[in-house]
Design a protein around this motif. Structure first.
Motif, mmCIF file in Angstrom:
data_model
loop_
_atom_site.group_PDB
_atom_site.id
_atom_site.type_symbol
_atom_site.label_atom_id
_atom_site.label_comp_id
_atom_site.label_asym_id
_atom_site.label_seq_id
_atom_site.Cartn_x
_atom_site.Cartn_y
_atom_site.Cartn_z
ATOM 1 N N ASP A 43 50.555 -32.556 48.455
ATOM 2 C CA ASP A 43 51.016 -31.775 47.294
ATOM 3 C C ASP A 43 49.864 -31.009 46.658
ATOM 4 O OD1 ASP A 43 53.456 -32.827 47.856
ATOM 5 O OD2 ASP A 43 53.631 -34.043 46.056
ATOM 6 N N VAL A 45 46.869 -31.758 46.424
ATOM 7 C CA VAL A 45 45.857 -32.634 45.822
ATOM 8 C C VAL A 45 45.015 -33.215 46.954
ATOM 9 C CG1 VAL A 45 45.450 -34.744 44.504
ATOM 10 C CG2 VAL A 45 47.308 -33.203 43.844
ATOM 11 N N SER A 193 51.196 -40.791 40.456
ATOM 12 C CA SER A 193 50.245 -39.723 40.183
ATOM 13 C C SER A 193 50.807 -38.363 40.577
ATOM 14 C CB SER A 193 48.944 -39.975 40.955
ATOM 15 O OG SER A 193 48.038 -38.907 40.792
ATOM 16 N N THR A 197 54.253 -35.660 35.109
ATOM 17 C CA THR A 197 54.424 -34.368 34.455
ATOM 18 C C THR A 197 53.562 -34.348 33.204
ATOM 19 O OG1 THR A 197 56.701 -34.163 35.265
ATOM 20 C CG2 THR A 197 56.062 -32.783 33.404
ATOM 21 N N TYR A 221 50.442 -30.312 34.831
ATOM 22 C CA TYR A 221 50.652 -30.881 36.160
ATOM 23 C C TYR A 221 52.138 -31.197 36.305
ATOM 24 C CZ TYR A 221 49.982 -33.501 40.442
ATOM 25 O OH TYR A 221 50.037 -33.909 41.757
ATOM 26 N N PRO A 222 52.726 -30.913 37.478
ATOM 27 C CA PRO A 222 52.149 -30.353 38.700
ATOM 28 C C PRO A 222 52.010 -28.840 38.602
ATOM 29 C CG PRO A 222 54.483 -30.739 39.026
ATOM 30 C CD PRO A 222 54.166 -31.248 37.639
ATOM 31 N N ASP A 223 51.759 -28.207 39.769
ATOM 32 C CA ASP A 223 51.542 -26.760 39.756
ATOM 33 C C ASP A 223 52.832 -25.973 39.941
ATOM 34 O OD1 ASP A 223 52.026 -27.416 42.377
ATOM 35 O OD2 ASP A 223 50.459 -26.155 43.221
ATOM 36 N N PRO A 247 43.149 -24.573 39.917
ATOM 37 C CA PRO A 247 42.906 -25.989 39.633
ATOM 38 C C PRO A 247 41.813 -26.183 38.595
ATOM 39 C CG PRO A 247 41.840 -25.370 41.686
ATOM 40 C CD PRO A 247 42.609 -24.157 41.227
ATOM 41 N N GLY A 251 41.947 -32.230 38.124
ATOM 42 C CA GLY A 251 43.157 -32.319 38.925
ATOM 43 C C GLY A 251 44.361 -31.629 38.311
ATOM 44 N N SER A 252 44.253 -31.216 37.058
ATOM 45 C CA SER A 252 45.335 -30.459 36.432
ATOM 46 C C SER A 252 45.193 -28.980 36.805
ATOM 47 C CB SER A 252 45.310 -30.652 34.916
ATOM 48 O OG SER A 252 44.117 -30.110 34.360
ATOM 49 N N PHE A 253 46.037 -28.133 36.215
ATOM 50 C CA PHE A 253 46.032 -26.724 36.591
ATOM 51 C C PHE A 253 45.998 -25.833 35.354
ATOM 52 C CE2 PHE A 253 48.030 -29.054 40.029
ATOM 53 C CZ PHE A 253 47.422 -28.518 41.151
#
Length: 362
Positions: A43, A45, A193, A197, A221-223, A247, A251-253
């Motif tokens: 995904d 990641v 993980s 959301t 998160y997610p993207d 990114p 790890g977030s966007f």
């Protein structure tokens, strides 16, 4: 590269899809860069990393460490497989350079292969893209079980690989069976993980009074997100500049969308709003408000207008500078008077201090 960009955009806001990607990169004569790297992603990641310098497979997520502990044989087999792929890619890379009549220089060979899985419909689709020196080179059509040359120079390689039926069978087995199997396993381990959301913080930004206003969202998160401007409830497509989803280090966007206001009258500002849409989260709506805009230029007056500078902003630094100059001149005069009887004044100065058969092998 076009096919690489398509693979990086596997998700959409409307569907719940998971993906497993293996990204292999071989290079020659690239300074301070491993000759071979392998990255696994679920995904989008990063889940694992291997390179030819360390020759070690490193888990990049806590839940991947749990898999390693629960199934040490799997992790050890995968490590050995990456080492085998390193040697294999070296051979393939050299063969490609021969096909292209290249004897030296900086070159990069990259392969992305894996699968997508829709956990609602159960649909599974495999994919394989190959790039060379920053351009699309080859792709594999799973339906016809054949390679497609994406540029004329790839035709020799396409013909050679199409005749290798054993390679085709192995790749097909991986894309249709083993890839979905491990993708579902990874999603099961990393669900808390991967399926989380996180709402973003949304801000309005502007560089100068004449610059577009940027609606900026970060930390989500997610993207699978969308962001757009609308006027009177209607989505805008003109005078709008959407940005890519990027990114963050955690790890977030983040993403942004610009709105050009050069033709918008001040009284019409209240008709505009920025909308951020994230799967499973209520839309975040930000009204276009001058008082809410963050900027690096100062605002003055009660009407929210702007000014390039204020007199006080200039006078203060000028006074400080004048005092500094006076001090330096006085210092030099003092040194000159003090040392005029010295025999040498020329030096006066001022100084400032995988198990077999389960993984695709090309």
């Amino acid at each position: 590269m076009l096919c690489f960009l398509v693979l990086l955009g596997l998700h959409s806001a409307a569907a719940v899809k998971h993906s497993l990607k293996n990204i292999y990169t071989a290079s020659s004569q690239v300074p301070n860069f491993p000759e071979f790297m392998a990255v696994g992603m679920v995904d989008d990641v990063q889940t694992e990393y291997y390179d030819s310098n360390t020759r070690r497979l490193v888990p990049k997520q806590d839940w991947m460490i749990r898999i390693m502990k629960d199934d040490p044989d799997y992790w050890e087999s995968l490590t050995e497989m990456r080492r085998a792929h390193q040697q294999l890619f070296k051979v393939i890379f050299e063969t490609l350079k021969q096909h292209l009549n290249q004897t030296g220089g900086v070159h990069v060979f990259q392969v992305i292969f894996g699968c997508k899985w829709d956990d609602e419909t159960g649909d599974v689709n495999g994919f394989t893209c190959i790039g060379y020196d920053g351009e699309d080179f080859l792709s594999f059509d799973l339906k016809t079980e054949s390679w497609i040359a994406l540029k004329q120079e790839a035709e020799i390689t396409r013909l050679e690989w199409d005749t290798n039926k054993a390679k085709t069978i192995c790749l097909k087995r991986y894309l249709n069976a083993w890839c979905p199997y491990y993708l579902k396993k990874f999603v099961k381990y990393g669900r808390s993980s991967l399926m989380r959301t996180v709402r973003p913080s949304v801000s309005l930004l502007q560089k100068t009074p004449s610059s577009p206003v940027s609606c900026f969202a970060t930390g989500f998160y997610p993207d699978r997100a969308e962001m757009f401007w609308r006027k009177d409830g209607e989505e805008l497509h003109e005078n709008v500049g959407p940005g890519d989803i990027l990114p963050n280090h955690d790890g977030s966007f983040q993403m942004s969308v610009d709105l050009n206001l050069s033709s918008v009258t001040p009284e019409d500002w209240r008709k505009y709003e920025c909308v951020f849409n994230l799967t499973g989260v209520r839309d975040i709506i930000t009204k276009l408000d001058k008082t809410a805009i963050q900027t690096n230029w100062r605002k003055t007056g009660n009407d929210g207008g702007s000014s390039g500078f204020r007199l006080g902003d200039v006078i203060g630094p000028v006074i400080v500078l004048l005092l500094l100059v006076v001090g330096i001149v006085g210092y030099f005069l003092w040194r000159k008077n003090k040392g005029k009887d010295a025999s040498d004044t020329s030096g006066s100065s001022v100084e400032v201090p995988v198990p077999d058969g389960k993984y695709f092998m090309m």
